[in-house]
Write a protein that holds these residues in place. Sequence first.
Motif, PDB file in Angstrom:
ATOM      1  N   ILE A 134      18.988   0.190   7.748  1.00  0.00           N
ATOM      2  CA  ILE A 134      17.968   0.330   6.719  1.00  0.00           C
ATOM      3  C   ILE A 134      16.783   1.077   7.311  1.00  0.00           C
ATOM      4  N   VAL A 135      16.386   2.155   6.641  1.00  0.00           N
ATOM      5  CA  VAL A 135      15.191   2.914   7.038  1.00  0.00           C
ATOM      6  C   VAL A 135      14.033   2.441   6.172  1.00  0.00           C
ATOM      7  N   VAL A 136      12.989   1.947   6.799  1.00  0.00           N
ATOM      8  CA  VAL A 136      11.809   1.449   6.096  1.00  0.00           C
ATOM      9  C   VAL A 136      10.761   2.557   6.079  1.00  0.00           C
ATOM     10  N   GLN A 137      10.472   3.065   4.888  1.00  0.00           N
ATOM     11  CA  GLN A 137       9.534   4.179   4.735  1.00  0.00           C
ATOM     12  C   GLN A 137       8.173   3.671   4.273  1.00  0.00           C
ATOM     13  N   GLY A 138       7.137   3.920   5.079  1.00  0.00           N
ATOM     14  CA  GLY A 138       5.780   3.566   4.699  1.00  0.00           C
ATOM     15  C   GLY A 138       5.136   4.658   3.864  1.00  0.00           C
ATOM     16  N   ILE A 139       4.019   4.328   3.227  1.00  0.00           N
ATOM     17  CA  ILE A 139       3.328   5.270   2.356  1.00  0.00           C
ATOM     18  C   ILE A 139       2.728   6.434   3.147  1.00  0.00           C
ATOM     19  N   GLU A 140       2.678   6.322   4.473  1.00  0.00           N
ATOM     20  CA  GLU A 140       2.157   7.415   5.305  1.00  0.00           C
ATOM     21  C   GLU A 140       3.075   8.618   5.334  1.00  0.00           C
ATOM     22  N   ALA A 141       4.310   8.432   4.903  1.00  0.00           N
ATOM     23  CA  ALA A 141       5.328   9.475   5.027  1.00  0.00           C
ATOM     24  C   ALA A 141       4.990  10.698   4.191  1.00  0.00           C
ATOM     25  N   ALA A 302       4.167  16.844   4.013  1.00  0.00           N
ATOM     26  CA  ALA A 302       3.797  16.438   5.371  1.00  0.00           C
ATOM     27  C   ALA A 302       3.278  15.016   5.368  1.00  0.00           C
ATOM     28  N   SER A 303       3.469  14.328   6.473  1.00  0.00           N
ATOM     29  CA  SER A 303       2.980  12.963   6.608  1.00  0.00           C
ATOM     30  C   SER A 303       1.596  12.957   7.227  1.00  0.00           C
TER      31      SER A 303
END
Length: 351
Positions: A134-141, A302-303
Amino acid sequence: MVYQGFLGAQHAILQAPLGPDLSGPALVAAVSNAGGFGFLRAPDQPRPDIVRQLIQSTRELTERPFGIGVVLHFDQDENIRMALEEKVTALWVFWGDFPEEKVDECHKCGVKVVHQIGSVEEAIKAAQAGVDAIVVQGIEAGGHVISQVGLLVLLPAVVDALRGYNVPIIAAGGIVDARGYVAALSLGAQGVCLGTRYRKFVATVESCAHPLYKRKIVDARESDTEYTNLYGRGRWRAPHRVIRTTSHELWKGELPPDGTEVGQPIIGHTTIYDVEEDVPRFSGKVPNFSTAGDVESMVMYASIGVGLIHEILPAASIVKGLVEGAQTIIQQQLGRFLDPSPCREGLTTMV
Protein backbone atom coordinates in the motif's frame (compact mmCIF):
# COMPACT_ATOMS: atom_id res chain seq x y z
CA MET A 1 15.16 2.26 3.58
CA VAL A 2 15.01 -0.96 2.49
CA TYR A 3 12.79 -3.85 2.80
CA GLN A 4 14.92 -6.68 1.47
CA GLY A 5 13.25 -8.60 -1.32
CA PHE A 6 10.40 -6.10 -1.73
CA LEU A 7 8.57 -7.26 -4.88
CA GLY A 8 11.83 -8.90 -5.85
CA ALA A 9 13.78 -5.63 -5.81
CA GLN A 10 16.86 -4.96 -3.70
CA HIS A 11 15.47 -1.78 -2.16
CA ALA A 12 11.94 -0.61 -1.33
CA ILE A 13 12.38 2.57 -3.33
CA LEU A 14 9.58 2.91 -5.84
CA GLN A 15 9.47 5.09 -8.92
CA ALA A 16 5.76 5.50 -9.39
CA PRO A 17 4.03 5.74 -12.76
CA LEU A 18 4.62 9.18 -14.27
CA GLY A 19 1.72 10.18 -16.41
CA PRO A 20 0.72 9.95 -18.99
CA ASP A 21 3.97 8.87 -20.63
CA LEU A 22 6.88 10.40 -18.69
CA SER A 23 8.10 7.14 -17.17
CA GLY A 24 9.08 5.25 -20.27
CA PRO A 25 11.18 2.09 -20.55
CA ALA A 26 14.50 3.96 -20.16
CA LEU A 27 13.59 5.47 -16.78
CA VAL A 28 11.88 2.36 -15.45
CA ALA A 29 14.80 0.13 -16.43
CA ALA A 30 17.32 2.56 -14.92
CA VAL A 31 15.50 2.54 -11.57
CA SER A 32 15.10 -1.24 -11.51
CA ASN A 33 18.70 -1.83 -12.61
CA ALA A 34 19.83 0.35 -9.70
CA GLY A 35 17.99 -1.86 -7.23
CA GLY A 36 14.75 0.12 -6.94
CA PHE A 37 11.41 -0.75 -8.48
CA GLY A 38 10.28 1.12 -11.57
CA PHE A 39 6.74 1.48 -12.88
CA LEU A 40 5.56 2.23 -16.39
CA ARG A 41 2.30 4.14 -16.84
CA ALA A 42 -0.52 2.69 -18.90
CA PRO A 43 -2.50 5.03 -21.20
CA ASP A 44 -5.72 6.47 -19.85
CA GLN A 45 -7.51 4.99 -22.86
CA PRO A 46 -7.81 1.27 -23.67
CA ARG A 47 -4.52 0.70 -25.55
CA PRO A 48 -3.36 -2.87 -24.86
CA ASP A 49 -1.03 -2.60 -27.87
CA ILE A 50 0.83 0.24 -26.16
CA VAL A 51 0.90 -1.65 -22.85
CA ARG A 52 2.50 -4.65 -24.54
CA GLN A 53 5.01 -2.47 -26.36
CA LEU A 54 6.02 -0.64 -23.17
CA ILE A 55 6.51 -3.86 -21.24
CA GLN A 56 8.47 -5.60 -23.98
CA SER A 57 10.67 -2.55 -24.58
CA THR A 58 11.48 -2.37 -20.87
CA ARG A 59 12.39 -6.04 -20.80
CA GLU A 60 14.98 -5.35 -23.47
CA LEU A 61 16.67 -2.94 -21.03
CA THR A 62 16.47 -4.82 -17.74
CA GLU A 63 16.15 -8.30 -16.31
CA ARG A 64 15.06 -6.87 -12.97
CA PRO A 65 11.43 -6.73 -11.82
CA PHE A 66 9.25 -3.76 -12.75
CA GLY A 67 5.57 -2.96 -13.02
CA ILE A 68 2.94 -0.83 -14.71
CA GLY A 69 0.41 1.57 -13.22
CA VAL A 70 -3.20 2.34 -14.11
CA VAL A 71 -5.57 5.13 -13.06
CA LEU A 72 -8.84 3.40 -12.23
CA HIS A 73 -10.89 6.52 -12.95
CA PHE A 74 -10.53 5.58 -16.63
CA ASP A 75 -11.46 2.43 -18.55
CA GLN A 76 -8.51 0.16 -17.82
CA ASP A 77 -9.90 -3.35 -18.28
CA GLU A 78 -8.06 -4.04 -21.54
CA ASN A 79 -4.84 -2.47 -20.30
CA ILE A 80 -4.94 -4.56 -17.13
CA ARG A 81 -5.70 -7.69 -19.16
CA MET A 82 -2.56 -7.11 -21.22
CA ALA A 83 -0.44 -6.42 -18.15
CA LEU A 84 -1.54 -9.75 -16.70
CA GLU A 85 -0.97 -11.51 -20.01
CA GLU A 86 2.57 -10.11 -20.09
CA LYS A 87 3.01 -11.11 -16.43
CA VAL A 88 4.66 -7.95 -15.16
CA THR A 89 5.87 -8.24 -11.59
CA ALA A 90 3.38 -5.75 -10.19
CA LEU A 91 0.31 -3.75 -11.11
CA TRP A 92 -0.04 -0.30 -9.50
CA VAL A 93 -3.64 0.91 -9.10
CA PHE A 94 -4.81 4.38 -8.08
CA TRP A 95 -7.93 6.51 -7.76
CA GLY A 96 -10.64 3.89 -7.50
CA ASP A 97 -11.66 0.60 -5.95
CA PHE A 98 -9.80 -2.62 -6.71
CA PRO A 99 -11.79 -5.33 -4.94
CA GLU A 100 -10.68 -8.73 -3.76
CA GLU A 101 -11.82 -10.53 -6.91
CA LYS A 102 -9.61 -8.25 -9.02
CA VAL A 103 -6.65 -8.79 -6.70
CA ASP A 104 -7.21 -12.55 -6.85
CA GLU A 105 -7.25 -12.40 -10.64
CA CYS A 106 -3.85 -10.69 -10.61
CA HIS A 107 -2.45 -13.19 -8.14
CA LYS A 108 -3.60 -16.12 -10.28
CA CYS A 109 -1.50 -14.64 -13.09
CA GLY A 110 1.50 -14.24 -10.78
CA VAL A 111 1.17 -10.44 -10.63
CA LYS A 112 1.43 -8.50 -7.35
CA VAL A 113 -0.85 -5.53 -6.63
CA VAL A 114 0.27 -2.17 -5.25
CA HIS A 115 -2.59 0.15 -4.30
CA GLN A 116 -2.01 3.86 -3.76
CA ILE A 117 -4.41 5.39 -1.24
CA GLY A 118 -5.11 8.75 0.38
CA SER A 119 -7.05 7.88 3.54
CA VAL A 120 -7.18 5.35 6.36
CA GLU A 121 -10.50 4.05 5.04
CA GLU A 122 -9.00 3.36 1.61
CA ALA A 123 -6.01 1.65 3.21
CA ILE A 124 -8.20 -0.71 5.22
CA LYS A 125 -10.25 -1.57 2.14
CA ALA A 126 -7.08 -2.29 0.14
CA ALA A 127 -5.60 -4.44 2.89
CA GLN A 128 -8.83 -6.42 3.20
CA ALA A 129 -8.76 -7.01 -0.56
CA GLY A 130 -5.38 -8.69 -0.15
CA VAL A 131 -3.05 -6.30 -1.99
CA ASP A 132 0.69 -6.84 -1.73
CA ALA A 133 1.70 -3.29 -0.82
CA ILE A 134 0.00 0.00 0.00
CA VAL A 135 1.36 3.40 -1.03
CA VAL A 136 0.21 6.14 1.35
CA GLN A 137 0.01 9.47 -0.48
CA GLY A 138 0.02 12.68 1.56
CA ILE A 139 -1.44 15.99 0.41
CA GLU A 140 2.13 17.25 -0.14
CA ALA A 141 2.35 15.16 -3.30
CA GLY A 142 2.41 16.61 -6.78
CA GLY A 143 0.11 15.77 -9.66
CA HIS A 144 -3.35 14.39 -8.91
CA VAL A 145 -3.69 14.13 -5.14
CA ILE A 146 -6.39 11.99 -3.57
CA SER A 147 -5.39 12.74 0.02
CA GLN A 148 -6.63 15.60 2.17
CA VAL A 149 -4.17 14.92 5.00
CA GLY A 150 -0.44 15.54 5.40
CA LEU A 151 1.89 12.53 5.29
CA LEU A 152 3.21 13.24 8.80
CA VAL A 153 -0.26 12.45 10.18
CA LEU A 154 -1.68 10.09 7.55
CA LEU A 155 1.23 7.64 7.44
CA PRO A 156 1.28 6.70 11.16
CA ALA A 157 -2.52 6.64 11.17
CA VAL A 158 -2.47 4.05 8.37
CA VAL A 159 0.32 2.08 10.09
CA ASP A 160 -1.77 1.92 13.27
CA ALA A 161 -4.94 0.97 11.39
CA LEU A 162 -3.24 -1.88 9.54
CA ARG A 163 -1.62 -3.57 12.50
CA GLY A 164 -2.41 -7.23 12.05
CA TYR A 165 -2.29 -7.07 8.25
CA ASN A 166 0.91 -8.39 6.74
CA VAL A 167 1.21 -5.71 4.06
CA PRO A 168 4.20 -3.42 3.46
CA ILE A 169 3.41 0.31 3.65
CA ILE A 170 5.19 2.75 1.35
CA ALA A 171 5.29 6.51 1.99
CA ALA A 172 4.74 9.08 -0.77
CA GLY A 173 4.39 12.82 -0.93
CA GLY A 174 7.17 15.41 -0.76
CA ILE A 175 9.95 12.85 -0.18
CA VAL A 176 13.00 13.70 -2.27
CA ASP A 177 16.09 12.80 -0.24
CA ALA A 178 17.53 10.51 2.42
CA ARG A 179 16.21 12.68 5.27
CA GLY A 180 12.65 12.20 4.08
CA TYR A 181 13.40 8.51 3.57
CA VAL A 182 14.51 8.02 7.18
CA ALA A 183 11.63 10.18 8.46
CA ALA A 184 9.13 7.95 6.64
CA LEU A 185 10.72 4.87 8.18
CA SER A 186 10.47 6.38 11.64
CA LEU A 187 6.74 6.84 11.05
CA GLY A 188 6.34 3.15 10.27
CA ALA A 189 6.82 2.86 6.51
CA GLN A 190 8.84 0.03 4.99
CA GLY A 191 9.85 2.06 1.94
CA VAL A 192 9.31 5.24 -0.04
CA CYS A 193 7.90 6.23 -3.39
CA LEU A 194 9.17 9.05 -5.56
CA GLY A 195 8.08 10.07 -8.99
CA THR A 196 4.45 10.01 -10.24
CA ARG A 197 3.07 12.83 -8.23
CA TYR A 198 6.26 13.46 -6.25
CA ARG A 199 8.44 14.65 -9.06
CA LYS A 200 11.91 13.53 -8.05
CA PHE A 201 12.11 11.03 -10.89
CA VAL A 202 10.71 13.58 -13.36
CA ALA A 203 13.90 15.56 -12.93
CA THR A 204 16.17 12.74 -14.13
CA VAL A 205 18.22 12.26 -17.24
CA GLU A 206 16.04 9.31 -18.33
CA SER A 207 12.64 10.94 -17.79
CA CYS A 208 10.60 11.75 -20.89
CA ALA A 209 9.59 15.13 -19.43
CA HIS A 210 10.25 18.26 -21.47
CA PRO A 211 13.59 19.93 -20.60
CA LEU A 212 11.79 23.10 -19.48
CA TYR A 213 9.61 21.08 -17.12
CA LYS A 214 12.70 19.51 -15.57
CA ARG A 215 14.32 22.94 -15.25
CA LYS A 216 11.23 24.40 -13.57
CA ILE A 217 11.38 21.64 -10.96
CA VAL A 218 15.03 22.34 -10.25
CA ASP A 219 14.49 26.10 -10.03
CA ALA A 220 11.32 25.97 -7.90
CA ARG A 221 11.36 26.75 -4.19
CA GLU A 222 9.36 24.96 -1.51
CA SER A 223 6.75 27.75 -1.65
CA ASP A 224 6.33 27.58 -5.44
CA THR A 225 3.58 24.95 -5.66
CA GLU A 226 -0.19 25.27 -5.41
CA TYR A 227 -2.93 22.77 -4.63
CA THR A 228 -5.66 23.42 -7.18
CA ASN A 229 -8.28 21.93 -9.50
CA LEU A 230 -7.54 24.25 -12.42
CA TYR A 231 -6.21 21.87 -15.06
CA GLY A 232 -7.79 19.10 -17.12
CA ARG A 233 -11.32 19.51 -15.74
CA GLY A 234 -12.90 18.38 -19.00
CA ARG A 235 -11.31 14.94 -18.66
CA TRP A 236 -10.87 14.40 -14.93
CA ARG A 237 -12.09 16.70 -12.17
CA ALA A 238 -9.50 15.83 -9.56
CA PRO A 239 -7.39 18.11 -7.34
CA HIS A 240 -3.69 18.36 -8.12
CA ARG A 241 -0.50 20.17 -7.07
CA VAL A 242 1.41 22.19 -9.66
CA ILE A 243 4.30 24.63 -9.97
CA ARG A 244 3.15 28.24 -9.78
CA THR A 245 4.82 29.35 -12.99
CA THR A 246 4.48 32.92 -14.26
CA SER A 247 1.84 31.75 -16.71
CA HIS A 248 -0.08 29.90 -14.01
CA GLU A 249 -0.24 33.06 -11.91
CA LEU A 250 -1.25 35.11 -14.94
CA TRP A 251 -4.06 32.87 -16.18
CA LYS A 252 -5.44 31.07 -13.12
CA GLY A 253 -8.04 33.76 -12.51
CA GLU A 254 -9.33 33.62 -16.08
CA LEU A 255 -11.13 30.27 -15.83
CA PRO A 256 -14.53 30.34 -14.08
CA PRO A 257 -15.31 27.67 -11.47
CA ASP A 258 -17.41 25.71 -13.95
CA GLY A 259 -15.03 26.24 -16.88
CA THR A 260 -12.80 23.62 -18.50
CA GLU A 261 -10.02 23.46 -21.09
CA VAL A 262 -12.61 22.71 -23.77
CA GLY A 263 -12.78 25.63 -26.20
CA GLN A 264 -9.70 27.35 -24.80
CA PRO A 265 -6.95 28.67 -27.13
CA ILE A 266 -4.51 26.04 -28.41
CA ILE A 267 -1.09 26.81 -26.92
CA GLY A 268 0.88 23.85 -28.25
CA HIS A 269 1.02 20.33 -29.59
CA THR A 270 2.30 17.05 -28.21
CA THR A 271 2.56 13.36 -29.05
CA ILE A 272 1.40 11.04 -26.27
CA TYR A 273 2.52 7.53 -27.08
CA ASP A 274 1.76 7.53 -30.82
CA VAL A 275 -1.11 10.04 -30.90
CA GLU A 276 -0.61 13.69 -31.89
CA GLU A 277 -2.72 16.00 -29.75
CA ASP A 278 -3.46 19.69 -29.36
CA VAL A 279 -2.78 21.24 -25.99
CA PRO A 280 -5.37 23.88 -25.06
CA ARG A 281 -4.80 26.32 -22.23
CA PHE A 282 -5.69 24.71 -18.87
CA SER A 283 -5.13 21.23 -20.30
CA GLY A 284 -4.00 18.55 -17.87
CA LYS A 285 -1.41 17.24 -20.34
CA VAL A 286 2.10 17.63 -18.98
CA PRO A 287 4.83 18.58 -21.49
CA ASN A 288 6.92 15.64 -22.62
CA PHE A 289 10.00 15.65 -24.86
CA SER A 290 7.84 15.92 -28.00
CA THR A 291 5.84 18.94 -26.84
CA ALA A 292 6.13 22.17 -28.84
CA GLY A 293 4.56 25.59 -28.42
CA ASP A 294 4.07 27.69 -25.29
CA VAL A 295 5.46 25.06 -22.92
CA GLU A 296 5.82 27.66 -20.16
CA SER A 297 2.01 27.96 -20.00
CA MET A 298 1.37 24.20 -19.69
CA VAL A 299 0.67 22.38 -16.44
CA MET A 300 3.71 21.19 -14.51
CA TYR A 301 2.82 18.89 -11.64
CA ALA A 302 5.13 19.01 -8.63
CA SER A 303 5.17 18.25 -4.93
CA ILE A 304 6.14 20.52 -2.07
CA GLY A 305 9.50 18.77 -2.12
CA VAL A 306 10.66 20.63 -5.24
CA GLY A 307 12.53 23.06 -3.01
CA LEU A 308 14.95 20.25 -2.16
CA ILE A 309 15.68 19.27 -5.78
CA HIS A 310 18.68 21.17 -7.13
CA GLU A 311 19.94 19.25 -10.14
CA ILE A 312 18.96 16.80 -12.87
CA LEU A 313 20.56 13.44 -12.14
CA PRO A 314 20.59 9.91 -13.55
CA ALA A 315 17.90 7.77 -11.92
CA ALA A 316 20.47 5.30 -10.61
CA SER A 317 22.27 8.01 -8.66
CA ILE A 318 19.02 8.97 -6.94
CA VAL A 319 18.45 5.39 -5.77
CA LYS A 320 22.06 5.11 -4.62
CA GLY A 321 21.93 8.46 -2.86
CA LEU A 322 18.79 7.54 -0.95
CA VAL A 323 20.24 4.26 0.28
CA GLU A 324 23.69 5.57 1.19
CA GLY A 325 22.31 8.77 2.67
CA ALA A 326 19.87 6.86 4.85
CA GLN A 327 22.65 4.61 6.10
CA THR A 328 24.72 7.65 7.04
CA ILE A 329 21.85 9.31 8.89
CA ILE A 330 21.12 6.17 10.87
CA GLN A 331 24.73 5.44 11.71
CA GLN A 332 26.01 8.96 12.40
CA GLN A 333 23.00 10.93 13.58
CA LEU A 334 20.41 8.51 14.94
CA GLY A 335 23.02 6.00 16.03
CA ARG A 336 24.24 8.18 18.88
CA PHE A 337 20.86 7.84 20.58
CA LEU A 338 21.05 4.05 20.56
CA ASP A 339 23.07 1.74 22.75
CA PRO A 340 25.37 -0.64 20.85
CA SER A 341 23.21 -3.70 20.48
CA PRO A 342 21.80 -6.12 17.93
CA CYS A 343 18.94 -3.62 17.54
CA ARG A 344 21.32 -0.97 16.24
CA GLU A 345 23.00 -3.44 13.94
CA GLY A 346 19.63 -4.40 12.59
CA LEU A 347 18.81 -0.80 11.76
CA THR A 348 21.98 -0.28 9.79
CA THR A 349 21.38 -3.37 7.70
CA MET A 350 17.85 -2.41 6.67
CA VAL A 351 18.94 -0.01 3.97
